[in-house]
Design a protein around this motif. Structure first.
Motif, PDB file in Angstrom:
ATOM      1  N   ASP A  28       2.521  -2.821   5.442  1.00 34.98           N
ATOM      2  CA  ASP A  28       1.423  -3.300   4.048  1.00 34.98           C
ATOM      3  C   ASP A  28       2.373  -3.826   3.034  1.00 34.98           C
ATOM      4  O   ASP A  28       1.726  -3.632   1.789  1.00 34.98           O
ATOM      5  CB  ASP A  28       0.661  -1.662   3.813  1.00 34.98           C
ATOM      6  N   ARG A  29       3.371  -4.090   3.197  1.00 31.82           N
ATOM      7  CA  ARG A  29       4.263  -4.374   2.158  1.00 31.82           C
ATOM      8  C   ARG A  29       4.022  -5.858   1.582  1.00 31.82           C
ATOM      9  O   ARG A  29       3.945  -5.907   0.366  1.00 31.82           O
ATOM     10  CB  ARG A  29       5.869  -4.496   2.771  1.00 31.82           C
ATOM     11  N   TRP A  48       1.060  -6.365   0.491  1.00 25.74           N
ATOM     12  CA  TRP A  48       0.360  -6.084  -0.741  1.00 25.74           C
ATOM     13  C   TRP A  48       0.626  -5.025  -1.468  1.00 25.74           C
ATOM     14  O   TRP A  48      -0.293  -4.227  -2.230  1.00 25.74           O
ATOM     15  CB  TRP A  48      -1.191  -6.193  -0.142  1.00 25.74           C
ATOM     16  N   GLY A  49       1.815  -4.435  -1.121  1.00 22.38           N
ATOM     17  CA  GLY A  49       2.240  -3.228  -1.865  1.00 22.38           C
ATOM     18  C   GLY A  49       1.537  -1.936  -1.253  1.00 22.38           C
ATOM     19  O   GLY A  49       1.757  -0.940  -2.253  1.00 22.38           O
ATOM     20  N   ALA A  64       1.616   1.700   0.405  1.00 17.33           N
ATOM     21  CA  ALA A  64       2.522   2.897   0.122  1.00 17.33           C
ATOM     22  C   ALA A  64       3.064   3.351   1.610  1.00 17.33           C
ATOM     23  O   ALA A  64       3.946   3.943   1.775  1.00 17.33           O
ATOM     24  CB  ALA A  64       1.971   4.234  -0.414  1.00 17.33           C
ATOM     25  N   GLY A  68       3.102 -10.333  -1.978  1.00 15.56           N
ATOM     26  CA  GLY A  68       3.500  -9.117  -2.955  1.00 15.56           C
ATOM     27  C   GLY A  68       2.507  -8.622  -4.045  1.00 15.56           C
ATOM     28  O   GLY A  68       2.875  -7.545  -4.666  1.00 15.56           O
ATOM     29  N   ARG A  69       1.508  -9.144  -4.479  1.00 15.41           N
ATOM     30  CA  ARG A  69       0.507  -8.716  -5.281  1.00 15.41           C
ATOM     31  C   ARG A  69      -0.376  -7.673  -4.975  1.00 15.41           C
ATOM     32  O   ARG A  69      -0.378  -7.580  -3.764  1.00 15.41           O
ATOM     33  CB  ARG A  69      -0.092 -10.084  -5.874  1.00 15.41           C
ATOM     34  N   THR A  70      -1.152  -7.143  -5.754  1.00 18.57           N
ATOM     35  CA  THR A  70      -1.933  -6.129  -5.194  1.00 18.57           C
ATOM     36  C   THR A  70      -3.330  -6.743  -4.463  1.00 18.57           C
ATOM     37  O   THR A  70      -3.456  -7.943  -4.714  1.00 18.57           O
ATOM     38  CB  THR A  70      -2.605  -5.355  -6.697  1.00 18.57           C
ATOM     39  N   ARG A  83      -5.955  -7.198   1.564  1.00 21.03           N
ATOM     40  CA  ARG A  83      -5.016  -6.288   2.622  1.00 21.03           C
ATOM     41  C   ARG A  83      -4.929  -7.414   3.836  1.00 21.03           C
ATOM     42  O   ARG A  83      -3.828  -6.795   4.416  1.00 21.03           O
ATOM     43  CB  ARG A  83      -5.682  -5.116   2.730  1.00 21.03           C
TER      44      ARG A  83
END
Length: 473
Positions: free
Chosen positions: A265-266, A268-269, A271, A361-363, A421
């Motif tokens: 999931d990296r 889209w940031g 956890a 890398g963005r949400t 995602r």
């Protein structure tokens, strides 16, 4: 010849249709031959593999370094300049490494000028990276026995510490070394036995195999837990690769499958930490992923393998398809000769990847917004364009197959537009497949279905460690 003429239709339109069909079939066969030639003699990857690129670079850098060394012998000024540059760019050695200091002092503290006593005003410190070759050692455990002088039958002794391999000689660290060398560094067991023999430690390959099998058995609960945690995720990647397995009864190998289920999931940031779990199956039937992913509900990003469609039909799973696989089919056509439709399709797909490069890398919300604004118009224009071109070409060509491949999966290919995602392709899990291919290339095949299952268990731990930047050993 006369009989052949008599068999030809006299209707010009029918004859023309036959000629067109014949030309289309010839072109299709030519395309298949070119594709086979490319796979046999050409480069299969669309981009130069990183490993091959690094091999070429290191050879060039070696030649350059040898040239510098030769020039420095004849030009002291050049040598001084290069030494200073090397010191500036070499970086710092890790602080956790042990330091073994050596003091290089002067022979006398008497001043060479006035014969007075010299005093220390400072020092120069230089650090170099040293390697101690792998060294075997023997851990000796002594357990004294005690007896009572009054009671003849009483003997007291501390219990023996538990061992990973009961009755065996390796420590846990030794077994870990064997596992990491085999599954992370792709060294078959017979090569490891040769390396150990150079240090005078004779270990039969079958002994190492026994260690690997027992370790894999004990690691199964960890593998099962990893797979259970992955199935609890809302989104996974899935892929599979062949696993040649020895089939003694037939005197040859059979083709099993290693299924890979990954989470990362990296982009889209997210956890949750990245992870991958491999599962061996003796075949590629559709019920395999259904059994592996029992209980999973969410988004599954996959290639075009039909077994995943069965999974989506039975469970609460949405399939997001891979644009890299769509692109690959057009790329193969464009590589073999002039192909204006395939080349145009590649340009349009490249526009989608440019958007992805900007939003990595963005949400999820930001990614979805950018895709709706920039990627959706590309997708909306691409579908009718593909349908239009499909209607103009022969349905038997490889180009028609490529277009139908994309159109038949269009809903899953467009799923990324509404969910930030989802990735554009399945490359994350494909990268996790590559280490298996290296192990397969060096080991040639697994000795049995059980050996392939051990491969899946240990490789899951090794590759998950690598994804998280953890030393697998």
């Amino acid at each position: 010849m006369a009989s052949l003429r008599s068999e030809l239709p006299r209707d010009p339109e029918t004859l023309q249709a036959m000629l067109i069909a014949r030309e289309a079939e010839i072109e299709r066969l030519r395309q298949i031959i070119k594709e086979l030639q490319r796979h046999r003699f050409g480069r299969r990857a669309e981009t130069l593999p990183e490993d091959q690129l690094l091999l070429a670079l290191e050879e060039a850098e070696q030649v350059e370094a040898a040239g510098f060394a030769a020039s420095e012998e004849n030009a002291p000024a050049t040598k001084t300049e290069r030494v200073a540059k090397r010191r500036a760019n070499r970086g710092a050695l890790p602080a956790h490494l042990p330091r073994i200091e050596t003091v290089v002092d002067i022979e006398s503290d008497v001043c060479p000028c006035c014969s007075g006593r010299l005093h220390r005003i400072g020092e120069d410190v230089a650090e170099r990276l040293d390697i101690v070759p792998a060294q075997f050692r023997v851990l000796v455990v002594r357990r004294p026995k005690y007896a009572c002088r009054s009671c003849e039958d009483v003997v007291v002794q501390a219990p023996a510490p538990a061992r990973l391999i009961e009755g065996g000689i390796p420590t846990e660290a030794t077994v870990a070394q064997v596992l990491v060398s085999k599954y992370a560094d792709h060294l078959p067991l017979y090569r490891q036995a040769q390396i150990y023999a150079r240090q005078g430690v004779t270990l039969d390959r079958s002994t190492l195999a026994d260690w690997v099998g027992r370790a894999a058995f004990l690691l199964r609960p960890v593998h099962e837990r990893m797979l259970a945690m992955l199935k609890a995720s809302p989104k996974l990647f899935a892929d599979e690769t062949t696993a040649p397995v020895l089939d003694p009864g037939r005197g040859r190998t059979k083709t099993g499958q290693l299924f890979a289920y990954a989470r990362d999931d990296r982009p889209w940031g997210g956890a949750d930490p990245p992870a991958v779990a491999y599962v061996y199956a003796p075949d590629r039937k559709g019920e395999r992923p259904i059994a592996h992913l029992d209980g999973f509900a969410g988004i599954l990003q996959v290639d075009g393998y039909g077994g995943y469609k069965t999974l989506a039909g039975r469970n609460a799973v949405s399939l997001a398809f891979c644009w890299a696989h769509v692109r690959r089919r057009f790329y193969e056509l464009a590589q073999t000769g002039p192909a204006p439709i395939a080349s145009e399709a590649l340009l349009r797909i490249a526009d989608l990847y440019r958007v992805e490069a900007d939003i990595r890398g963005r949400t999820p919300e930001e990614r979805r917004g950018a895709r709706q604004q920039r990627s959706k118009p590309i997708i909306d224009a691409l579908e009718p364009w593909l349908r239009q071109k499909l209607a103009l070409i022969s349905q038997k060509t490889k180009l028609a197959e490529a277009i139908r491949y994309a159109l038949s999966r269009w809903a899953g290919l467009g799923l990324f537009l509404d969910d930030g995602r989802i990735e554009l392709d399945n490359n994350i899990v494909e990268r996790s497949i590559r280490p298996l291919a290296l192990t397969r290339k060096n080991a040639l095949f697994a000795g049995s279905d059980g050996g392939a299952e051990h491969w899946a268990v240990i490789a899951s731990l090794v590759e998950t460690c690598k994804l998280n930047g953890v030393n697998p050993q």
